[in-house]
Design an enzyme around this catalytic site. Structure first.
Site, short mmCIF file in Angstrom:
data_model
loop_
_atom_site.label_atom_id
_atom_site.label_comp_id
_atom_site.label_asym_id
_atom_site.label_seq_id
_atom_site.Cartn_x
_atom_site.Cartn_y
_atom_site.Cartn_z
CD1 TRP A 177 -2.25 -0.45 0.33
CD2 TRP A 177 -1.38 -2.10 1.56
NE1 TRP A 177 -0.88 -0.25 0.39
CE2 TRP A 177 -0.33 -1.26 1.15
CE3 TRP A 177 -1.07 -3.20 2.35
CZ2 TRP A 177 1.00 -1.48 1.50
CZ3 TRP A 177 0.25 -3.43 2.69
CH2 TRP A 177 1.27 -2.58 2.27
CG ASP A 178 -4.59 3.11 0.73
OD1 ASP A 178 -4.41 2.18 -0.10
OD2 ASP A 178 -3.95 4.19 0.68
CD1 TRP A 179 -5.09 0.45 -2.55
CD2 TRP A 179 -5.58 -1.73 -2.52
NE1 TRP A 179 -3.90 -0.25 -2.63
CE2 TRP A 179 -4.17 -1.60 -2.61
CE3 TRP A 179 -6.12 -3.01 -2.49
CZ2 TRP A 179 -3.31 -2.68 -2.67
CZ3 TRP A 179 -5.27 -4.11 -2.55
CH2 TRP A 179 -3.87 -3.93 -2.63
CG ASN A 434 4.98 1.06 -3.35
OD1 ASN A 434 4.81 1.74 -4.35
ND2 ASN A 434 4.27 1.27 -2.24
CD GLU A 435 4.22 5.06 -1.74
OE1 GLU A 435 3.66 5.77 -2.59
OE2 GLU A 435 3.69 4.76 -0.65
CD GLU A 522 2.36 4.17 -6.06
OE1 GLU A 522 1.77 4.87 -5.20
OE2 GLU A 522 2.90 3.09 -5.80
#
Length: 822
Positions: A177-179, A434-435, A522
């Site tokens: 993921w982006d983290w 989510n999204e 968020e």
């Protein structure tokens, strides 16, 4: 053991004696190929290989990349065991969690297959068991191979990352993921064991807890499995209250029953900050025709009501949670898996993370949809602490196929998890995804989908039906974000829930003030982890913002450029890595504090903020307030301040600053407030006194006289508002433009009660004074951060560490920092 037909069921863990080996393949390195290693169960392949010293730590440097082969390899777990004592009519293998695509064989005979990490499985072994040396094998296929085969069969669908995570019911963020790192796991990740039973067993107990007036009801939906077609009796009781026990007989040939235990005037369970969290022991017992206990089930329940108000109004539609008919302002944080490898997340570790959330004045955790349904310990701790939980169903940032076999897996998974979590008072909201609805509208999905399914049927039909049938005591919301209506854009700030990501991705953080959402689910801003965390994880020499390890542990697209853009807009140019590290952490804290205080200043119209994110799963530059090693970043201290029950803040109104007092406590707030415009040297230029009178659960805005809001020289002045212990500040210029005096102060270090107390007295203004003791001792923590002192003011930092720290180092750069220590 008594006669089988009247014997109580027995559960025996199968956690010992497991081995692990890879299935040969060209991608398997020679040092692993052919090796058989001891396996820890519950656990996973990565942690077993790490324990056997066959792989490097995937969290260090760029080791993650070198371990990609693990997710593309098949793995075999194997153990032997003897048949347990007792003449049970049935012996089942119960697997609480297998990750993910598994074939289970006993003594060479296949007994079952699995394709879903997020559900449990049960297999009848009775006829296959021998007295001794039963050989149990769990063969895990590569999750990549399975997901890619489903993708090829069903047709590709867009997502946020170039990985096939939406084609397998597995923790999506395993695929990066982006983290987070790309570490695709496999293994027996939850308990596994034998269940011996006779006559019948409790297959399912689903408690629905209802409060009506002064009466509480526990409606118990019960299902049984049978091996003997005889009547059985279900008995239920709630301990510690005046309540009649309930009992019902399930006739031969039937499998289900409904019991209701009524409790008169139960003590209500409240969210933290609103009251206590009393819970009651609920026990369900299954008895055979002779009255002997066959099986039992236990849970602690709390009596409370919850509803979601989305009634349209003149501005759009609100999104307000009510618990026990009290509207709440949500002061939330998003929760991601606390480790890539779930078995490393113990109850004690969760309790510590919950301590950090509570101390930051958080009242809600949103369990994000790209992770997992959390452990029983997680929800039990939330119940105990009064931390509310919003639970996403596990769909995130992708178009999900609705065809088989995935649809059936989704149905089974959702029903199982709704049933498992139904008794937890902390759980107040189910969210469909989510999204993904937002993604379908705005992320250029529609053309590549070309009419293929993408999850709409899950979020707007299947999941709400499952929740309505199995858990009508809680609200369901189709997505985060979602407006509540098909004819309104899903991220419309005037309706429902909103995500705000333009600030991080493209704009300065002051743009938060241009957003006025009803509920922001968020928003976030990045910063690197603590220095000690970086030094443990990276071998870069020298350490720099763009050194190889730092670059590898920055997963966000153009993350460093976005960090630099934020610094350029507000702060002095960093001279070295130490400056960069402090200033980026400071900028993160300021960005989120500005956003939270802006949203809270509109309490009533806006009724919730959920900051992205509380925690990290590994050492990484990210949006977290607590880094991957559990260390609090400056953001955590800013969050504690901006999420306080009583918030004093200066906000722009009609072109000039105004004073806003927000009272989320249950008591009125009365205070005399002094507001002063003064120079950086501390000389007053204008002053006024205001009387604050803020009722409970409201906010008040006070205009300020023109002589306070119009500085003579913006770069040399600030506003300070004091209301007892509460203080708010407003600087008329950005730090990069302010005429800062060079920082000057006196610092004294004293030892007291096993701590070191660092008392700093300012000779000049000290802007965002922060102590970083982890630079001297990785175990060291400090109680406060981001303290701005006017000339002559003092503050004391309390430092706890495993060994006393050098006073000189503790009171000088880079350990003790402020913006103007140039």
């Amino acid at each position: 053991m008594s006669d089988a037909r009247g014997s109580r069921s027995v559960r025996l863990p199968l956690h010992d004696g497991w081995t692990l080996r890879s299935v040969p393949g060209p991608q398997v390195p020679p040092e692993v190929d052919g090796r058989v290693v001891a396996a820890t169960v519950p656990g996973c392949v990565h942690t077993d290989l790490l324990a056997a010293d066959l792989i490097p730590d995937p969290y260090l440097d760029d080791n993650e990349t070198a371990l990609a082969w693990i997710g593309r390899t098949d793995w075999v777990y194997e153990t032997t065991f003897d048949r347990p004592d007792g003449d049970h009519q049935r012996l089942d293998l119960v697997c609480a969690g297998l990750d993910t695509v598994a074939t289970i064989t006993l003594n060479g005979v296949e007994v079952g297959r699995t394709e879903n990490m997020h559900r449990a499985y049960r297999f009848d072994l009775t006829s296959l068991l021998r007295a001794e040396d039963n050989n149990l094998v769990v063969h895990f296929d590569s999750a990549y191979r399975y997901a890619e085969a489903q993708r090829d069969r069903l047709g590709d669908r867009p997502n946020a990352y170039p990985e096939p995570f939406q084609f397998i019911r597995k923790m999506a963020c395993n695929f990066g993921w982006d983290w987070g790192p790309t570490l695709v796991t496999a293994g027996i990740w939850q308990e596994i064991g034998l269940h011996g039973w006779s006559t019948a067993r409790l297959a399912m107990v689903r408690p629905l807890v209802i409060v009506e007036g002064h009466t509480g009801r526990a409606e118990l939906h019960v299902e049984v499995d049978r091996v003997t077609d005889v009547p059985v009796t279900v008995h239920a009781e709630v301990a510690g209250v005046a309540a009649e026990a309930a009992e019902v007989t399930i006739p031969a040939g039937e499998r289900s029953a409904l019991l209701t235990v009524t409790v008169d005037r139960p003590e209500l369970w409240w969210p933290r900050g609103h009251g206590d969290q009393p819970r009651y022991d609920l026990t369900v017992t299954l008895r055979g025709p002779d009255g002997a206990a066959l099986d039992d089930w236990h849970r602690r329940i709390g009596f409370r009501s919850v509803r979601l108000d989305t009634t349209p109004d003149a501005h759009g539609a609100p999104f307000t949670l009510h618990v026990n008919d009290v509207p709440l302002f949500v002061r939330g944080v998003n929760w991601i898996p606390d480790d890539v490898f779930p078995t490393r997340v113990t109850r004690d570790r969760l309790a510590h993370r919950f301590d950090q959330a509570e101390a930051a004045n958080v009242n809600l955790l949103r369990v994000w949809g790209g992770g997992r349904y959390e452990s029983d310990d997680f929800y039990d701790l939330a119940d105990e602490r009064g931390l509310l939980v919003q639970q996403d169903f596990l769909f995130a940032c992708a178009a999900y196929p609705e065809e088989e076999p995935l649809r059936t897996e989704v149905v089974t998974e959702a029903a199982e998890q709704v049933t498992r979590l139904a008794g937890h008072p902390s759980l107040v909201l189910w969210t469909g995804n989510n999204e993904n609805i937002w993604g379908w509208h705005d992320w250029d999905w529609q053309q590549p989908l070309a009419g293929r399914t993408w999850g709409h049927g899950y979020y707007l039909d299947l999941l709400p039906r499952i929740v309505a049938e199995l858990d009508p005591t809680r609200p369901y919301w189709p997505g985060s974000p979602y407006s509540g209506r098909d004819d309104v854009h899903p991220n419309d700030p005037a309706y429902g829930t909103t995500h705000i990501w333009d600030v991080w991705n493209t704009d300065d953080y002051t743009k938060y003030r241009e957003h006025l959402p009803r509920f922001v689910a968020e928003f976030g801003y990045q910063a690197p982890p603590a220095y000690a965390t970086l030094r443990r994880a990276l071998s870069d020499e020298p350490l720099a913002h763009d050194s190889p390890g730092m670059a590898h542990h920055q997963k966000a697209t153009d993350g460093d450029l976005k960090l630099r853009r934020g610094l350029d807009a507000h702060l002095p140019v960093p001279r070295d890595f130490d400056d960069w590290h402090y200033l980026t952490q400071l900028n993160q804290a300021r960005a989120i504090q500005l956003g939270v205080e802006h949203f809270r200043s509109h309490r009533g119209y806006c009724m919730g903020t959920i900051v992205w994110q509380l925690n990290d799963c590994w050492p990484v530059t990210s949006w977290a307030a607590v880094d991957g090693d559990g260390r609090r970043k400056p953001l955590w201290y800013a969050l504690r301040r901006s999420y306080a029950d009583r918030l004093l803040t200066v906000q722009p109104r009609d072109g000039g600053p105004a004073l806003v007092a927000v009272n989320d406590s249950g008591r009125p707030w009365h205070a005399t407030t002094t507001v002063t415009r003064l120079t950086l040297a501390g000389d007053p230029r204008a002053k006024t006194t205001l009387e604050l009178a803020v009722p409970a659960h409201t906010s008040v805005t006070l205009e300020l006289p023109a002589e306070l809001t119009r500085p003579d020289e913006a770069r040399d002045e600030l506003l300070v508002a004091d209301a007892g212990p509460d203080r708010a500040r407003w600087f008329f210029a950005e730090d990069r433009d302010v005429h800062w005096p060079t920082a000057s102060f006196d610092a004294v270090v004293e030892e007291a009660d096993g701590t070191q107390r660092v008392r700093v007295t300012a000779r000049t203004i000290l802007r965002d004074l922060t102590l970083f003791p982890d630079r001297l001792d990785p175990s060291a923590e400090v109680d406060e951060a981001l303290v701005t002192l006017l000339p002559g003011e003092s503050t004391t930092f309390v430092v706890r560490s495993s060994t006393p720290l050098d006073p000189t180092a503790l009171t000088s750069r880079p350990v003790l920092r402020c913006v103007n220590d140039r």
